[in-house]
Design a protein around this motif. Structure first.
Motif: not given
Length: 75
Positions: A57-70
């Protein structure tokens, strides 16, 4: 032979993570199986998988936030 060090680092990190997980499952759960039997091994596997849920879940949230920032930084 490519000299892309970022790709090499990514590949190495993936191999290390996969190796650690396999070592944990095969050796760790295998020793539980040898000492405590099948029931203990299944409980150990359940506990190991339960520990991976928050990590995933933590890795999923980090990937999602990275995608949103990009996406937000597309100028």
């Amino acid at each position: 032979m490519s000299r892309d060090l970022r790709k090499y680092m990514k590949d190495t990190n993936v191999r290390l993570v996969v190796g650690a997980i396999l070592l944990l499952l095969v050796v760790g759960d295998g020793l539980i199986w040898l000492i405590y039997g099948f029931g203990g091994a299944m409980m150990g596997l359940l506990c190991i998988l339960g520990a991976f849920v928050p990590i995933g879940l933590i890795l999923l949230l980090l990937a999602l936030s990275d995608w949103i920032v990009k996406r937000a930084n597309r100028d």
